[in-house]
Write an enzyme that holds these catalytic residues in place. Structure first.
Site, PDB file in Angstrom:
ATOM      1  CB  CYS B 128      -0.936   0.019   1.206  1.00  0.00           C
ATOM      2  SG  CYS B 128      -2.235   1.213   0.976  1.00  0.00           S
ATOM      3  CB  THR B 191      -3.035   1.636  -6.399  1.00  0.00           C
ATOM      4  OG1 THR B 191      -2.368   1.786  -5.147  1.00  0.00           O
ATOM      5  CG2 THR B 191      -4.470   1.234  -6.173  1.00  0.00           C
ATOM      6  N   GLY B 236      -6.201  -5.333 -11.659  1.00  0.00           N
ATOM      7  CA  GLY B 236      -5.858  -4.013 -12.182  1.00  0.00           C
ATOM      8  C   GLY B 236      -6.631  -3.687 -13.442  1.00  0.00           C
TER       9      GLY B 236
END
Lengths: 258, 276
Positions: B128, B191, B236
């Site tokens: 993260c 991400t 994704g």
């Protein structure tokens, strides 16, 4: 656990009511049944985020939205014609509470800024079951942005207008109008319902906190999931972060720290 | 039935961590039990209030978030969330965890290991990019990735899936470390770090997700599939069944749906019906 629906439904009508403001009507029996004032739906238009729209009214299965063209997506939405397919998700959020015991001995005062009038219009039309019509203070930039509220006037609501350029009603912000009104006429029995842009609501919260007036405000935020899971749209409250999309969009005035 | 990371699943489609919380809200309009499995929002030892808003910004074909792993902490998760998870889910539930030290990961897994009837696996959120660790994010270092996966495997019997960040120069090297440490699978990708401006002019840096990161995710899956024997969950930018097929084609065994579910709440149904 309230049901949420994701439907494709045809546009019944989509027409300008005043410059830059459109009224869109679509039909969904299931969503209409679950809706109450202050709740909203999201519509997928052309961006990654779906766009949230508060409900201005329901009539049978027909759901009415009033929106202002503010960007690419609302501009595109304004081009939708009859029978075009609308991708709708809802109903979402927690709306206004307006029970008889809550409003007992109170005068409802609805304070709208710009397109904030939409959800308050719906509230005003429903609230008469539980309280006598009170006041609506309605602020816009200039008088051409004022939406007609004839049916609410007929119901007994008293309307006070404010325009930033002074073209109608009080010259200035609707929050100033309310502040003046409260000082001149007293506000002990007022119960506020308000919706509008964040700077306006921030000012209103200060006024209400100073004058110790209770009520509820509907917040506007950018939303991703719309149902509370992504935690993207939180606001700070006395009970920690709450999501605007799911805990709100309507919050009690005393609850918010903004 | 197929197996992924040693977990029996009815199909290869998962919900990615952070998308649907612990599932309650999504059950209001979709039957999550038709999925292969569900990955919870990341939990940590202690409660985390998350970052100050604003936390999200929309981009051309996706979004940037900086939520800050807002979560109730392990104890509240077990007491308040697990009973509802047990009641609602009939499919394998994988709990995503994050820690600041090896000890955090060990303690989290030791506790979660006590609920094998509900929790079927652990996803290590090693990547993260939003939280300021005292060390840089674990999945940016082969040594730290090795260390955390190793301690996660030792801490209990649950299958361990390491979720890796694409924000590295060589994802294959990181994946190889996870493999060497005994990871049962990897999920690729978390991400991508990005920056966007709000209308106010304020800058938001955080994790970019959505359709715009699919090519990056496909490239990462492809590289790791070529260079390791790891089972891979592709994550994704999946917006359709054809995207799922692309992930399978480059070597993923399963996939997870991410933030595109916000754009299309019927995406799970459409993918399971194999709508192109």
């Amino acid at each position: 656990m309230n049901e949420i629906l994701h439907v494709k439904t045809p546009v019944i009508s989509n027409k300008p009511i005043i410059p830059d403001f459109y009224e869109l009507i679509f039909s969904s029996e299931k969503i209409a049944k679950l809706l109450s004032p202050g709740m909203f739906v999201t519509i997928k238009i052309n961006s990654f985020f779906r766009r949230p729209f508060s409900i201005a009214g329901i009539s049978g299965n027909n759901i009415r939205i009033i929106y202002k063209i503010i960007g690419k997506d609302t501009n595109l939405l304004s081009k939708y014609g009859k029978n075009d397919s609308l991708d709708v998700f809802g109903p979402l959020g927690n709306g206004y509470t307006f029970s008889k015991p809550l409003l007992d001995g109170k005068k409802p005062v609805l304070i709208a800024g710009g397109s904030g009038i939409a959800s308050l219009y719906f509230l005003a039309s429903q609230l008469k079951q539980n309280a006598n019509p009170g006041l609506i203070l309605y602020g816009v930039k200039t008088k051409t942005e004022l939406i007609k509220l004839d049916s609410l006037i007929k119901d007994g609501w008293r309307i006070y207008k404010a325009t930033e350029d002074g073209s109608a009603g009080h010259k200035g912000f609707v929050t100033e109008l309310y502040s003046k009104f409260a000082q001149d006429n007293g506000c002990n029995n007022h119960y506020i319902y308000s919706a509008g842009p964040t700077p306006m609501l921030t000012k209103l919260l200060k006024i209400c906190n100073n004058l110790k007036i209770n009520g509820q405000v509907s917040l506007e935020r950018i939303l991703a999931c719309g149902i509370g899971t992504c935690r993207g749209c939180v606001v700070n409250t006395h009970n920690g972060y709450k999501t605007v999309c799911s805990d709100g969009p309507v919050f009690r005035i005393g609850e918010l720290i903004i | 039935m197929i197996k992924f990371a040693g977990i029996k699943i009815q199909n290869p489609v998962f919900i990615a961590s952070g998308i649907a919380g612990t599932g309650e809200e999504y059950f209001k309009f979709t039957d999550l039990n038709r999925l292969g499995g569900f990955i919870t929002k990341t939990i940590t030892m202690n409660p985390k209030p998350g970052n100050q808003p604003p936390r999200i910004v929309e981009t051309e074909s996706g979004m940037i978030n900086t939520i800050g792993i807002e979560n109730p902490g392990l104890t509240k998760f077990i007491n308040d969330k697990l009973p509802a998870i047990k009641k609602q889910f009939k499919i394998p539930v994988i709990v995503s965890i994050s820690g600041e030290t090896e000890k955090d990961y060990t303690e989290l897994i030791r506790e979660l290991n006590k609920y094998p009837d509900i929790i079927k696996g652990i996803e290590l959120n090693l990547s993260c990019p939003n939280v300021k660790y005292k060390v840089k994010c674990f999945a940016q270092s082969p040594e730290m990735t090795y260390a955390i996966v190793r301690c996660a495997k030792k801490a209990g019997n649950l299958p361990v899936i390491a979720k890796l960040t694409p924000n590295v120069s060589d994802i294959a090297e990181i994946a190889a470390s996870a493999e060497k440490a005994g990871a049962d699978a990897v999920s690729l990708i978390n991400t991508v770090t990005g920056l966007a401006f709000l209308k106010s002019g304020q800058i938001i840096t955080g994790g970019l997700s959505g359709p715009c990161i699919k090519p990056i995710a496909l490239r990462c899956v492809h590289e790791v599939a070529k260079s390791t024997k790891l089972e891979i969950m592709g994550v994704g930018g999946i917006t359709s069944y054809s995207d799922v097929i692309e992930f399978f084609a480059v070597g993923a065994k399963t996939v997870a749906i991410g933030s595109s579910l916000f754009n299309n709440p019927s995406l799970i149904k459409q993918i399971l019906q194999k709508n192109p």
